[in-house]
Design a protein around this motif. Structure first.
Motif, PDB file in Angstrom:
ATOM      1  N   UNK A  25     -64.563  18.742  66.308  1.00 21.45           N
ATOM      2  CA  UNK A  25     -65.753  19.425  66.821  1.00 21.45           C
ATOM      3  C   UNK A  25     -66.159  20.628  65.961  1.00 21.45           C
ATOM      4  N   UNK A  26     -66.298  20.360  64.678  1.00 25.01           N
ATOM      5  CA  UNK A  26     -66.615  21.413  63.715  1.00 25.01           C
ATOM      6  C   UNK A  26     -68.109  21.699  63.711  1.00 25.01           C
ATOM      7  N   UNK A  27     -68.443  22.970  63.799  1.00 24.41           N
ATOM      8  CA  UNK A  27     -69.812  23.445  63.640  1.00 24.41           C
ATOM      9  C   UNK A  27     -69.830  24.505  62.542  1.00 24.41           C
ATOM     10  N   UNK A  28     -70.893  24.506  61.756  1.00 23.53           N
ATOM     11  CA  UNK A  28     -71.089  25.577  60.781  1.00 23.53           C
ATOM     12  C   UNK A  28     -72.537  26.000  60.842  1.00 23.53           C
ATOM     13  N   UNK A  29     -72.761  27.229  61.251  1.00 29.05           N
ATOM     14  CA  UNK A  29     -74.111  27.778  61.334  1.00 29.05           C
ATOM     15  C   UNK A  29     -74.228  28.989  60.425  1.00 29.05           C
ATOM     16  N   UNK A  30     -75.435  29.259  59.998  1.00 26.05           N
ATOM     17  CA  UNK A  30     -75.738  30.420  59.171  1.00 26.05           C
ATOM     18  C   UNK A  30     -76.875  31.195  59.833  1.00 26.05           C
ATOM     19  N   UNK A  31     -76.821  32.510  59.716  1.00 22.91           N
ATOM     20  CA  UNK A  31     -77.853  33.343  60.309  1.00 22.91           C
ATOM     21  C   UNK A  31     -77.617  33.531  61.793  1.00 22.91           C
ATOM     22  N   UNK A  32     -78.599  34.128  62.452  1.00 23.21           N
ATOM     23  CA  UNK A  32     -78.484  34.419  63.879  1.00 23.21           C
ATOM     24  C   UNK A  32     -79.871  34.397  64.517  1.00 23.21           C
ATOM     25  N   UNK A  33     -79.880  34.197  65.828  1.00 24.59           N
ATOM     26  CA  UNK A  33     -81.137  34.220  66.573  1.00 24.59           C
ATOM     27  C   UNK A  33     -82.084  33.133  66.118  1.00 24.59           C
ATOM     28  N   UNK A  34     -83.349  33.492  65.964  1.00 24.65           N
ATOM     29  CA  UNK A  34     -84.353  32.508  65.565  1.00 24.65           C
ATOM     30  C   UNK A  34     -84.177  32.059  64.114  1.00 24.65           C
ATOM     31  N   UNK A  35     -83.358  32.798  63.348  1.00 27.66           N
ATOM     32  CA  UNK A  35     -83.120  32.434  61.942  1.00 27.66           C
ATOM     33  C   UNK A  35     -81.876  31.569  61.773  1.00 27.66           C
ATOM     34  N   UNK A  36     -81.269  31.140  62.863  1.00 25.80           N
ATOM     35  CA  UNK A  36     -80.051  30.336  62.783  1.00 25.80           C
ATOM     36  C   UNK A  36     -80.337  28.966  62.173  1.00 25.80           C
ATOM     37  N   UNK A  55     -70.487   9.778  50.986  1.00 26.97           N
ATOM     38  CA  UNK A  55     -71.126  10.646  51.967  1.00 26.97           C
ATOM     39  C   UNK A  55     -72.604  10.726  51.609  1.00 26.97           C
ATOM     40  N   UNK A  56     -73.450  10.131  52.449  1.00 22.94           N
ATOM     41  CA  UNK A  56     -74.870  10.016  52.125  1.00 22.94           C
ATOM     42  C   UNK A  56     -75.718  10.786  53.136  1.00 22.94           C
ATOM     43  N   UNK A  57     -76.986  10.942  52.785  1.00 24.84           N
ATOM     44  CA  UNK A  57     -77.921  11.639  53.650  1.00 24.84           C
ATOM     45  C   UNK A  57     -78.935  12.399  52.834  1.00 24.84           C
ATOM     46  N   UNK A  58     -80.069  12.749  53.427  1.00 26.64           N
ATOM     47  CA  UNK A  58     -81.116  13.455  52.692  1.00 26.64           C
ATOM     48  C   UNK A  58     -80.696  14.871  52.323  1.00 26.64           C
ATOM     49  N   UNK A  59     -81.413  15.471  51.395  1.00 24.78           N
ATOM     50  CA  UNK A  59     -81.166  16.871  51.043  1.00 24.78           C
ATOM     51  C   UNK A  59     -81.293  17.737  52.289  1.00 24.78           C
ATOM     52  N   UNK A  60     -80.375  18.685  52.438  1.00 22.90           N
ATOM     53  CA  UNK A  60     -80.404  19.567  53.585  1.00 22.90           C
ATOM     54  C   UNK A  60     -79.739  19.007  54.827  1.00 22.90           C
ATOM     55  N   UNK A  61     -79.100  17.844  54.703  1.00 22.01           N
ATOM     56  CA  UNK A  61     -78.476  17.227  55.881  1.00 22.01           C
ATOM     57  C   UNK A  61     -77.103  17.799  56.191  1.00 22.01           C
ATOM     58  N   UNK A  62     -76.519  18.564  55.254  1.00 21.15           N
ATOM     59  CA  UNK A  62     -75.225  19.183  55.498  1.00 21.15           C
ATOM     60  C   UNK A  62     -74.083  18.646  54.655  1.00 21.15           C
ATOM     61  N   UNK A  66     -70.324  20.255  54.374  1.00 18.70           N
ATOM     62  CA  UNK A  66     -69.181  19.504  54.884  1.00 18.70           C
ATOM     63  C   UNK A  66     -68.094  19.383  53.823  1.00 18.70           C
ATOM     64  N   UNK A  67     -68.457  19.117  52.578  1.00 15.64           N
ATOM     65  CA  UNK A  67     -67.462  19.039  51.512  1.00 15.64           C
ATOM     66  C   UNK A  67     -66.756  20.374  51.321  1.00 15.64           C
ATOM     67  N   UNK A  68     -67.500  21.473  51.413  1.00 18.91           N
ATOM     68  CA  UNK A  68     -66.884  22.799  51.269  1.00 18.91           C
ATOM     69  C   UNK A  68     -65.906  23.069  52.410  1.00 18.91           C
ATOM     70  N   UNK A  69     -66.226  22.605  53.599  1.00 16.77           N
ATOM     71  CA  UNK A  69     -65.301  22.738  54.726  1.00 16.77           C
ATOM     72  C   UNK A  69     -64.054  21.892  54.493  1.00 16.77           C
ATOM     73  N   UNK A  70     -64.233  20.686  53.975  1.00 12.81           N
ATOM     74  CA  UNK A  70     -63.085  19.829  53.679  1.00 12.81           C
ATOM     75  C   UNK A  70     -62.165  20.460  52.643  1.00 12.81           C
ATOM     76  N   UNK A  71     -62.766  21.154  51.686  1.00 16.67           N
ATOM     77  CA  UNK A  71     -61.987  21.772  50.607  1.00 16.67           C
ATOM     78  C   UNK A  71     -61.355  23.094  51.014  1.00 16.67           C
TER      79      UNK A  71
END
Length: 243
Positions: A25-36, A55-62, A66-71
């Motif tokens: 149940x990993x979440x990674x968010x940046x910023x806060x409030x309306x800028x999250x 690992x596929x997906x459009x640009x900006x999909x995460x 995710x790779x940085x979290x894995x590393x």
């Protein structure tokens, strides 16, 4: 699969295999409030030894996050990432986890051989052994003639292949590659994927490649797709109930 509450976790290699990585149940968010910005959303997965994942997906999909979290280069905002099969508490260790970054990652003051050797020297490898391993990795990628070139003398594609060589020379047990063929032509891209797959086979390592290229994704037996920070398996993976 619901993007915010996945009912299944992608699993590689069978349930009896020791996990190289476990994420719950990993979440990674940046910023806060309306800028999250939610980069990774409620992701659970297991990566087993010898996994081969596109690992596929459009640009900006995460994907990069995710790779940085894995590393271990980034920390979850919530949830947990552990490396039970790698004997590491936290973070990138060249002999266990190697990462090919999407952007420029070579040190401009060092030549190609020195860039490839540097992580080995930090891992207490002797200079002579590091030089031999660097030369072998560069030769496998067809760029042995660039051994004494400086990064600013390389094309973008050549620099990316040097970055791949740097990871392979360390002989890690988990190879993470973030768009390793993004700056390469078709022939060079095929060579890089050939080398990554062969190196993973030789090392008994797991390999996870982030890519936009269907031809590259098709070379790996399992595909995980990301969209809006969520993760689902689309090809070749078993599934395990999320609890």
């Amino acid at each position: 699969m619901n993007a915010s509450r996945p009912s299944h976790a992608p699993v590689l290699g069978g349930r009896a295999d020791p996990a190289l990585i476990r994420a719950d149940r990993v979440n990674r968010t940046y910023g806060a409030g309306t800028a999250t910005t939610v980069a990774v959303r409620d992701v659970t997965f297991v990566v087993a030894p010898r996994a081969r994942i596109a690992l596929t997906g459009p640009s900006g999909s995460g994907k990069s996050t995710l790779l940085h979290l894995m590393a271990g280069l980034d920390s979850p905002t919530s949830g947990s990432v552990t490396w039970p099969g790698l004997d590491v508490g936290y973070g990138l260790e060249p002999a266990r986890i190697g990462m090919v970054f999407q952007g420029p990652s070579l040190l401009p003051a060092l030549d190609v051989t020195e860039n490839v050797c540097l992580p080995l020297l930090f891992a207490d490898c002797t200079e002579s052994d590091a030089a031999v391993r660097a030369a072998d990795a560069l030769a496998r990628l067809g760029i042995g003639d660039l051994a004494r070139a400086l990064p600013d003398e390389l094309s973008g594609g050549q620099a990316q292949r040097v970055a791949v060589a740097r990871v392979l020379a360390a002989a890690p047990r988990l190879i993470l590659a973030d768009e390793p063929t993004g700056q390469l032509d078709h022939r060079a891209a095929a060579l890089v994927i050939d080398v990554l797959l062969q190196a993973a086979d030789d090392l008994g390592a797991a390999l996870i490649v982030s890519t936009h290229d269907p031809a590259v994704a098709g070379r790996l037996p399992t595909e995980w797709a990301m969209r809006d920070g969520g993760l689902r398996s689309t090809r070749g993976a078993d599934h395990e109930e999320h609890r």
